[in-house]
Design a protein around this motif. Sequence first.
Motif, PDB file in Angstrom:
ATOM      1  N   LEU A   1      18.434 -13.859 -42.149  1.00  0.00           N
ATOM      2  CA  LEU A   1      16.639 -14.250 -42.289  1.00  0.00           C
ATOM      3  C   LEU A   1      16.792 -14.337 -41.004  1.00  0.00           C
ATOM      4  O   LEU A   1      15.905 -13.442 -40.244  1.00  0.00           O
ATOM      5  CB  LEU A   1      16.551 -15.113 -43.394  1.00  0.00           C
TER       6      LEU A   1
ATOM      7  N   THR B   1      13.115  -8.984 -46.255  1.00  0.00           N
ATOM      8  CA  THR B   1      12.668 -10.443 -45.911  1.00  0.00           C
ATOM      9  C   THR B   1      11.825 -11.324 -46.486  1.00  0.00           C
ATOM     10  O   THR B   1      12.141 -11.828 -46.122  1.00  0.00           O
ATOM     11  CB  THR B   1      11.433  -9.618 -44.137  1.00  0.00           C
TER      12      THR B   1
ATOM     13  N   LEU C   1      14.118 -12.596 -48.918  1.00  0.00           N
ATOM     14  CA  LEU C   1      15.580 -13.636 -48.117  1.00  0.00           C
ATOM     15  C   LEU C   1      14.425 -14.927 -47.718  1.00  0.00           C
ATOM     16  O   LEU C   1      15.390 -16.145 -47.711  1.00  0.00           O
ATOM     17  CB  LEU C   1      15.373 -13.225 -46.581  1.00  0.00           C
ATOM     18  N   ALA C   2      13.405 -14.336 -47.557  1.00  0.00           N
ATOM     19  CA  ALA C   2      12.896 -16.065 -47.142  1.00  0.00           C
ATOM     20  C   ALA C   2      12.509 -16.942 -48.036  1.00  0.00           C
ATOM     21  O   ALA C   2      12.663 -18.306 -48.048  1.00  0.00           O
ATOM     22  CB  ALA C   2      11.460 -16.177 -46.550  1.00  0.00           C
TER      23      ALA C   2
END
Length: 485
Positions: free
Chosen positions: A158, A259, A262-263
């Motif tokens: 990330l 994304t 992943l966060a």
Amino acid sequence: MEWFTADGYWLSRLIFQRSLAAVYLVAFVAAALQFRALIGSRGMLPVPDLLSRTSWRAAPGLFRLHYSDRFFALVAWTGAAVSLALLAGADAHVPLGAAMALWAVPWVLYLSIVQVGQVWYGFGWESLLLETGFLAVFLGNGDTAAPVLVLWLLRWLLFRVEFGAGLIKIRGDECWRRLTCLDFHHETQPMPGPLSWFFHRLPKPAHRMEVAANHLTQLVVPFLLFTPQPVASFAAGLMVVTQLWLVLSGNFAWLNWLTVVLALAAIDWSLIAGPAPAQPGSPLWYEVVVIAVTVLVLALSYRPARNLVSRRQVMNRSFDPLHLVNTYGAFGSISRMRLEVVVEGTGEAVIHEGTRWIEYGFRGKPGDPRRLPRQFAPYHLRLDWLMWFAALSPAYARPWFGPFVERLLRNDRDTLRLLRHNPFPDGPPAHIRARVFHYRYTDWRELRATGCWWDRTYVRDFMRPVARPVPLRPGPTPEKGDGRR
């Protein structure tokens, strides 16, 4: 080893795994529905031709063993089925080793697809999905607590996604440094969404704030991922908010959604959900495998990390044939003018000054000025994206545009399925031409007066009228552009 597991991240792992399975599902369905026209045996860039001129070492995958359109469809739909099973939680009902094998299946299948996808799969989010999917294999299931090493590797990924995107902007186009890029970006981005017109019409001070917030989120906040909780969760939450803002303002396939996934893995959900349920310790073989994978990823991270600090930073580059550790970035430069290739056909056998040309409609890219752009992300319209690159430079289209037109001239069913509508349903056109137009968003007054979201002006010919047979002129692609490897 007590340090090996992070008991409080059981919910973080669960949310991450189910969300990743959903992204996998979208990717496999898109591959299954679009491949025949793009890379099938009779497609624009056939896989068999690629396999005949490249080596196993350069692009390993299942299709090195065998290729047919039927086998590709089997691979894609199998990947979709396994992704759906993982989304439903199948990995939670099998032993640890079987769960890892189950997660390895979509990674192997999608890697095989990307290896033969050519320019159609030349986007950074393909590598991002593969790198994320590889790490997911080693996250385990309820038979053990989440391994802390893999959680840190996900944060490292990330970090590279966000920090790499921030650096390429600061080092690239000066408008990012002047905070003016969003004066153009919402209008000139590859595929606008239904709200992009409204984002473009925000006051310029709001655009400056958008850019400044983007720099903060991509250049400062990523470092907070490696700080203790709850600061790391707060940093990941800011990234989620930023990515959802991008989801609202455009269509970037699954880049923003992945994304976000992943966060979500970096957030300590126990702060909300409470203490974790009791989980058994990790078997020794599992700890050995995870440690070995960690060492491998860290070793392969050298070149991507060196790229981050290099003045000649490149974006969306794979440094190994399996896409295990990559470098990312997007929009190092921003277009100030939106150009679109408009493809038209006519049924008239002889072209004259009064020839009536009818426009082909694409699903996602701008065409009819009265048509509000639609929301397609996380689904990826590969042809529409490549048409945007074609408008930037004909060199981007050299390998595939001739075959595309040839298939329009014979009303190829698979190719027409990629389009919104076929203006020649009763028989193929006699001629096809392509022209470049300058598109700009209308303002409020123009929208009310004309009902048009776009105003377009003819710029030049992209391809003069052609009839069958169409000359095919494959050639090398130019340097990679934003969002592509």
